[in-house]
Motif scaffolding. Structure first.
Motif, PDB file in Angstrom:
ATOM      1  N   TYR A 201      12.541  13.917 -39.317  1.00 44.74           N
ATOM      2  CA  TYR A 201      11.097  12.926 -39.363  1.00 44.74           C
ATOM      3  C   TYR A 201      10.989  13.508 -41.008  1.00 44.74           C
ATOM      4  O   TYR A 201      10.621  14.328 -41.769  1.00 44.74           O
ATOM      5  CB  TYR A 201       9.973  13.381 -39.250  1.00 44.74           C
ATOM      6  N   ASN A 202       9.839  12.116 -41.467  1.00 40.82           N
ATOM      7  CA  ASN A 202       9.662  12.636 -42.514  1.00 40.82           C
ATOM      8  C   ASN A 202       8.967  13.497 -43.117  1.00 40.82           C
ATOM      9  O   ASN A 202       6.998  12.945 -42.158  1.00 40.82           O
ATOM     10  CB  ASN A 202       8.854  11.159 -43.461  1.00 40.82           C
ATOM     11  N   SER A 203       8.741  14.695 -43.629  1.00 42.41           N
ATOM     12  CA  SER A 203       7.527  15.135 -43.850  1.00 42.41           C
ATOM     13  C   SER A 203       6.529  15.676 -45.049  1.00 42.41           C
ATOM     14  O   SER A 203       5.865  16.425 -45.445  1.00 42.41           O
ATOM     15  CB  SER A 203       8.407  17.023 -43.428  1.00 42.41           C
ATOM     16  N   THR A 204       6.520  14.174 -45.374  1.00 42.23           N
ATOM     17  CA  THR A 204       5.398  14.092 -46.595  1.00 42.23           C
ATOM     18  C   THR A 204       3.695  14.219 -46.029  1.00 42.23           C
ATOM     19  O   THR A 204       3.041  14.216 -46.785  1.00 42.23           O
ATOM     20  CB  THR A 204       6.139  13.133 -47.535  1.00 42.23           C
ATOM     21  N   GLY A 205       3.700  13.746 -45.054  1.00 41.48           N
ATOM     22  CA  GLY A 205       2.342  14.196 -44.440  1.00 41.48           C
ATOM     23  C   GLY A 205       2.083  14.643 -43.336  1.00 41.48           C
ATOM     24  O   GLY A 205       2.583  15.955 -43.716  1.00 41.48           O
ATOM     25  N   SER A 206       0.976  14.551 -42.512  1.00 40.13           N
ATOM     26  CA  SER A 206       0.785  15.424 -41.603  1.00 40.13           C
ATOM     27  C   SER A 206       1.337  15.619 -40.554  1.00 40.13           C
ATOM     28  O   SER A 206       0.910  16.572 -39.929  1.00 40.13           O
ATOM     29  CB  SER A 206      -0.976  15.705 -41.837  1.00 40.13           C
ATOM     30  N   ALA A 207       1.998  14.729 -40.459  1.00 45.36           N
ATOM     31  CA  ALA A 207       2.295  14.749 -38.732  1.00 45.36           C
ATOM     32  C   ALA A 207       3.014  15.754 -38.338  1.00 45.36           C
ATOM     33  O   ALA A 207       4.227  16.687 -39.502  1.00 45.36           O
ATOM     34  CB  ALA A 207       3.666  13.492 -38.351  1.00 45.36           C
ATOM     35  N   GLU A 208       3.640  16.214 -37.241  1.00 45.71           N
ATOM     36  CA  GLU A 208       4.533  18.147 -36.720  1.00 45.71           C
ATOM     37  C   GLU A 208       5.082  17.131 -35.281  1.00 45.71           C
ATOM     38  O   GLU A 208       4.131  16.699 -34.740  1.00 45.71           O
ATOM     39  CB  GLU A 208       3.329  19.344 -36.680  1.00 45.71           C
ATOM     40  N   TYR A 209       6.124  17.736 -35.543  1.00 43.93           N
ATOM     41  CA  TYR A 209       7.743  17.498 -34.332  1.00 43.93           C
ATOM     42  C   TYR A 209       7.409  19.379 -33.630  1.00 43.93           C
ATOM     43  O   TYR A 209       8.409  19.105 -33.941  1.00 43.93           O
ATOM     44  CB  TYR A 209       8.404  16.636 -34.383  1.00 43.93           C
TER      45      TYR A 209
END
Length: 471
Positions: A201-209
């Motif tokens: 996942y792209n980690s430049t934002g705030s989402a977490e997996y």
């Protein structure tokens, strides 16, 4: 045919010390001579062995050649290949284009034994899953065009190629020895390598997996090659219904917070009846729920390359995907594009559940191979030497099934530290980690299971609603 030479090969494993087949391609063994002498002694004392010898004598054609080839070392096979194919043309077909890179290296190996040896070759890579049609058509000839194949999709291999006797499994003696077994005792197809597709996942934002269920949670639309465009993806979904992997999904679900459990619970309950109808195990409904939500939410893409290019761009904040791990090798760093813009979900502290799936490239002879000895030698060379596997071994995320070759590949390329401190996502933790429960939890394709449930679970998957962007 797998059991024909059981006495011979069992005695060979105990009586013969073979050179490690993951090292130099000049290492050889005199296994065949010692094997025959030991087998004669065993045959004299057991009527069963005599019976098996008789069966071996009754084999004909390609089956007889494979039975004999499975008692021979790589160098012995190479000498047979030189006799058979010097001055001829070798035709191979595969899902991987790298067979074209491996063949000239193999020819150079044969030239170390006989400098006068020469062989032309052609390697084909059919598109759009046409390899099965091509092999089927070729099988109708008295002598085929293709000597061997490197092929993926365990489900179709089982049902269309092996059950129909179009493809033949050859297990090199050196490969089996490295695995601690014998060719006749080994069950299944011969894998050149296992490839992994992993959640990123792209980690430049705030989402977490933090959990594999997060990829099917409300609003999540992972990028994924569709199950109709790359069939191994459908095999992955079918494999989730196998008890082991359904249990993994249930264990991951149990670690979700109450809010997420409440979101998934209605779908799980709705799947209970289907799980019963499909004959699944105790946690089958969890597998069906995950599959239904995945198919209903993934954003279908044409290839893993574009998926990778999207995720490593800083503009793709919070997006996720399931793609071939090795695609990270080709990322060109820039101001907006970087491997450091993504995270491999399973590598993150606290991640729970399935980290992706693994599928194999398998090696087979064709039933009407025009150059069977050369095909056997080539297969042994690719699976028993680092040089033969190098076309695939240079990338992380592709694991030789031969432990000695795998060790040699790691020593040469250091995939476990390939990204260093600068690009930690590229530090491949290896096959054992990826497939370990509580670690990478890679779902592994089982051709027999996939073929067994293709009509039931596979048909169920076929009628699921798919996500359409913008709707």
């Amino acid at each position: 045919m797998r059991k024909v030479l059981s006495t011979i090969l069992a005695v060979s494993l105990l009586a013969t010390t073979l050179a490690g087949c993951g090292g130099s391609n000049t290492q050889t063994t005199n296994a065949a001579t010692e094997t025959k002498a030991a087998a004669e002694t065993a045959a004299a004392s057991t009527g069963e062995s005599k019976g098996e010898e008789k069966k071996a004598e009754e084999l004909t054609g390609i089956d007889a050649i494979i039975a004999e080839a499975e008692t021979m070392s790589l160098e012995e096979l190479a000498k047979k290949a030189i006799e058979e194919s010097n001055g001829k043309t070798f035709y191979g077909v595969g899902n991987s284009s790298r067979g074209k890179s491996a063949l000239p290296v193999f020819i150079e190996y044969l030239k170390t034994i006989d400098p006068s040896y020469n062989m032309e070759f052609e390697w084909q890579q059919p598109k759009n899953n046409k390899i099965f049609e091509q092999l089927t058509s070729d099988s109708l000839k008295s002598e085929g065009t293709f000597a061997m194949t490197l092929i993926q999709d365990g489900n179709q291999i089982q049902s269309k190629m092996v059950d129909t006797d179009i493809l033949k499994t050859f297990v090199p003696l050196d490969w089996a020895t490295a695995k601690g077994t014998t060719p006749d005792a080994y069950e299944g197809f011969l894998p050149l390598q296992t490839l992994n597709k992993v959640f990123m996942y792209n980690s430049t934002g705030s989402a977490e997996y933090k959990n594999c269920w997060d990829f099917v949670y409300d609003g999540s639309h992972p990028l994924f090659m569709g199950v109709d465009s790359e069939i191994v993806g459908k095999n992955f979904l079918m494999m989730l219904t196998e008890d082991k992997y359904a249990d993994w999904l249930k264990a991951a679900y149990d670690k979700l917070d109450d809010t997420k459990k409440a979101y998934f619970e209605p779908t799980i309950q709705a799947m209970q009846a289907d799980a019963t109808d499909l004959g699944l195990g105790a946690n089958g409904a969890y597998a069906l729920a995950w599959i239904k939500l995945w198919v209903g939410n993934y954003n279908e893409q044409t290839d893993d390359g574009p998926i990778c290019n999207t995720l490593v761009d800083a503009s793709a904040k919070d997006q996720s995907g399931l793609l071939v791990y090795s695609k990270l090798r080709s990322v060109e760093e820039s101001a907006t594009v970087s491997v450091n813009n993504i995270k491999v979900a399973a590598y993150e502290d606290g991640y729970t559940g399935i980290g992706g799936y693994g599928y194999c490239h398998y090696l087979f002879l064709t039933k009407n191979s025009p150059l069977p000895w050369t095909a056997c030698a080539f297969i042994a060379y690719m699976t028993c030497t680092e040089e033969g596997f190098d076309a695939w071994g240079k990338d992380m995320g592709g694991y030789s099934a031969n432990p000695e070759v795998a060790k040699a590949v790691e020593e040469k390329y250091s995939h476990s530290t390939g990204g260093g401190d600068e690009f930690p996502a590229k530090n491949d933790r290896g096959y054992d980690w990826w497939t370990g429960e509580g670690q990478g939890e890679l779902v592994l394709e089982d051709p027999a299971y996939c073929a067994d449930v293709a009509f039931s679970v596979g048909s169920w998957i076929d009628v699921l609603d798919h996500y359409t962007p913008g709707q």
